[in-house]
Design a protein around this motif. Structure first.
Motif, short mmCIF file in Angstrom:
data_model
loop_
_atom_site.label_atom_id
_atom_site.label_comp_id
_atom_site.label_asym_id
_atom_site.label_seq_id
_atom_site.Cartn_x
_atom_site.Cartn_y
_atom_site.Cartn_z
N PRO A 81 -38.61 -39.95 -16.31
CA PRO A 81 -38.14 -39.94 -14.92
C PRO A 81 -36.79 -40.63 -14.76
O PRO A 81 -36.50 -41.61 -15.44
CB PRO A 81 -39.21 -40.73 -14.16
N PHE A 82 -35.98 -40.11 -13.84
CA PHE A 82 -34.75 -40.76 -13.43
C PHE A 82 -34.97 -41.48 -12.11
O PHE A 82 -34.52 -42.58 -11.91
CB PHE A 82 -33.61 -39.74 -13.26
N ASP A 83 -35.59 -40.81 -11.17
CA ASP A 83 -35.84 -41.38 -9.84
C ASP A 83 -37.26 -41.01 -9.45
O ASP A 83 -37.56 -39.84 -9.19
CB ASP A 83 -34.83 -40.82 -8.85
N LEU A 84 -38.14 -42.00 -9.43
CA LEU A 84 -39.56 -41.74 -9.16
C LEU A 84 -39.79 -41.23 -7.74
O LEU A 84 -40.63 -40.37 -7.53
CB LEU A 84 -40.38 -43.00 -9.41
N GLU A 85 -39.04 -41.76 -6.77
CA GLU A 85 -39.25 -41.35 -5.38
C GLU A 85 -38.80 -39.92 -5.14
O GLU A 85 -39.45 -39.16 -4.44
CB GLU A 85 -38.54 -42.31 -4.43
N LYS A 86 -37.68 -39.53 -5.74
CA LYS A 86 -37.16 -38.18 -5.55
C LYS A 86 -37.71 -37.20 -6.57
O LYS A 86 -37.41 -36.02 -6.54
CB LYS A 86 -35.62 -38.18 -5.64
N LYS A 87 -38.52 -37.72 -7.52
CA LYS A 87 -39.13 -36.91 -8.58
C LYS A 87 -38.07 -36.17 -9.39
O LYS A 87 -38.19 -34.98 -9.68
CB LYS A 87 -40.16 -35.95 -8.00
N VAL A 88 -37.01 -36.88 -9.77
CA VAL A 88 -35.96 -36.33 -10.62
C VAL A 88 -36.28 -36.75 -12.05
O VAL A 88 -36.44 -37.93 -12.34
CB VAL A 88 -34.56 -36.85 -10.21
N HIS A 89 -36.40 -35.76 -12.94
CA HIS A 89 -36.78 -36.00 -14.33
C HIS A 89 -35.81 -35.31 -15.27
O HIS A 89 -35.05 -34.43 -14.88
CB HIS A 89 -38.19 -35.46 -14.60
N SER A 90 -35.88 -35.69 -16.54
CA SER A 90 -35.07 -35.04 -17.57
C SER A 90 -35.88 -34.95 -18.86
O SER A 90 -36.66 -35.83 -19.17
CB SER A 90 -33.81 -35.85 -17.85
N TYR A 91 -35.64 -33.86 -19.61
CA TYR A 91 -36.17 -33.79 -20.96
C TYR A 91 -35.37 -34.75 -21.83
O TYR A 91 -34.16 -34.96 -21.61
CB TYR A 91 -36.03 -32.39 -21.53
N VAL A 92 -36.01 -35.30 -22.84
CA VAL A 92 -35.33 -36.20 -23.77
C VAL A 92 -34.12 -35.52 -24.38
O VAL A 92 -33.05 -36.12 -24.50
CB VAL A 92 -36.32 -36.70 -24.86
N LYS A 93 -34.24 -34.24 -24.75
CA LYS A 93 -33.13 -33.53 -25.39
C LYS A 93 -31.91 -33.43 -24.48
O LYS A 93 -30.80 -33.19 -24.97
CB LYS A 93 -33.58 -32.13 -25.82
N ASP A 94 -32.08 -33.64 -23.18
CA ASP A 94 -30.96 -33.54 -22.23
C ASP A 94 -30.40 -34.89 -21.81
O ASP A 94 -29.47 -34.95 -21.00
CB ASP A 94 -31.40 -32.76 -20.99
N LEU A 95 -30.94 -35.99 -22.34
CA LEU A 95 -30.44 -37.32 -21.99
C LEU A 95 -29.00 -37.48 -22.47
O LEU A 95 -28.61 -36.93 -23.51
CB LEU A 95 -31.29 -38.41 -22.62
N GLN A 96 -28.24 -38.25 -21.72
CA GLN A 96 -26.85 -38.54 -22.06
C GLN A 96 -26.65 -40.05 -22.13
O GLN A 96 -27.29 -40.81 -21.38
CB GLN A 96 -25.90 -37.97 -20.99
N VAL A 97 -25.76 -40.48 -23.00
CA VAL A 97 -25.41 -41.90 -23.09
C VAL A 97 -24.96 -42.36 -21.70
O VAL A 97 -24.17 -41.68 -21.04
CB VAL A 97 -24.32 -42.14 -24.15
N GLY A 98 -25.51 -43.48 -21.25
CA GLY A 98 -25.18 -44.03 -19.94
C GLY A 98 -26.19 -43.69 -18.87
O GLY A 98 -26.17 -44.31 -17.79
N ASP A 99 -27.07 -42.73 -19.11
CA ASP A 99 -28.10 -42.42 -18.12
C ASP A 99 -28.96 -43.65 -17.88
O ASP A 99 -29.34 -44.35 -18.81
CB ASP A 99 -29.02 -41.29 -18.62
N GLU A 100 -29.25 -43.93 -16.61
CA GLU A 100 -30.09 -45.07 -16.25
C GLU A 100 -31.42 -44.58 -15.73
O GLU A 100 -31.49 -43.74 -14.84
CB GLU A 100 -29.41 -45.94 -15.20
N LEU A 101 -32.48 -45.11 -16.31
CA LEU A 101 -33.84 -44.72 -15.96
C LEU A 101 -34.49 -45.83 -15.14
O LEU A 101 -33.98 -46.95 -15.08
CB LEU A 101 -34.64 -44.46 -17.23
#
Length: 159
Positions: A81-101
């Motif tokens: 998850p990126f934002d639990l309230e907004k239900k924004v998620h990402s696959y691990v393969k799509d993570l980018q350096v600097g992404d904050e979880l």
């Protein structure tokens, strides 16, 4: 209740050794034949009635939080998850350096380490389907079609 730390792959094998059976014929989910609880995204203990095994590419991800480094290996299509309230998620393969979880984890590196490996996930028996690992990193689990129908169908457009 006894609290232990265990790798999910080891848990999967233990469940099988204790009589865990596939949810349905051909299912990658096996039913847990004993009381198993995991921590949800808020740190509350919740039931986990199934564990899952599949093959996927494997990525090594390095996270930093409060000056400490956590390195883990995750399935390419594992969801964080990126934002639990907004239900924004990402696959691990799509993570980018600097992404904050959630919980302050920042992605420091992401690299593919295997094209195909066995990967495992517990099923969080909750509406959010989120759980925490021992370091507090929040994961969104894979859940069975039966669970999707139970939680999501009553709220969806076909309800």
């Amino acid at each position: 209740m006894k609290e232990i730390e265990v790798k999910v792959g080891d848990l999967y094998e233990f469940v099988l050794s204790q009589g865990g059976k596939p949810e349905d014929e051909g299912s990658l989910f096996i039913d847990v034949p004993f009381n198993l609880e995991i921590k949800d995204e808020s740190g509350r203990w919740i039931s986990s009635s199934k564990v899952y095994k599949k093959e996927d590419a494997l990525y090594e991800v390095e996270f930093e939080k409060d000056g400490k480094v956590k390195v883990g290996k995750y399935a390419a299509e594992h969801i964080l998850p990126f934002d639990l309230e907004k239900k924004v998620h990402s696959y691990v393969k799509d993570l980018q350096v600097g992404d904050e979880l959630p919980n302050g984890f920042v992605v420091k590196s992401v690299k593919k380490v295997e094209d195909k490996a066995n990967v495992y996930s517990p099923q969080a028996d909750s509406e959010s389907h989120c759980y925490q690992d021992v370091d507090g990193l929040i994961h969104h689990n894979t859940f069975s079609v039966k669970e999707a129908m139970k939680y999501d169908f009553p709220k969806g457009p076909l309800a």
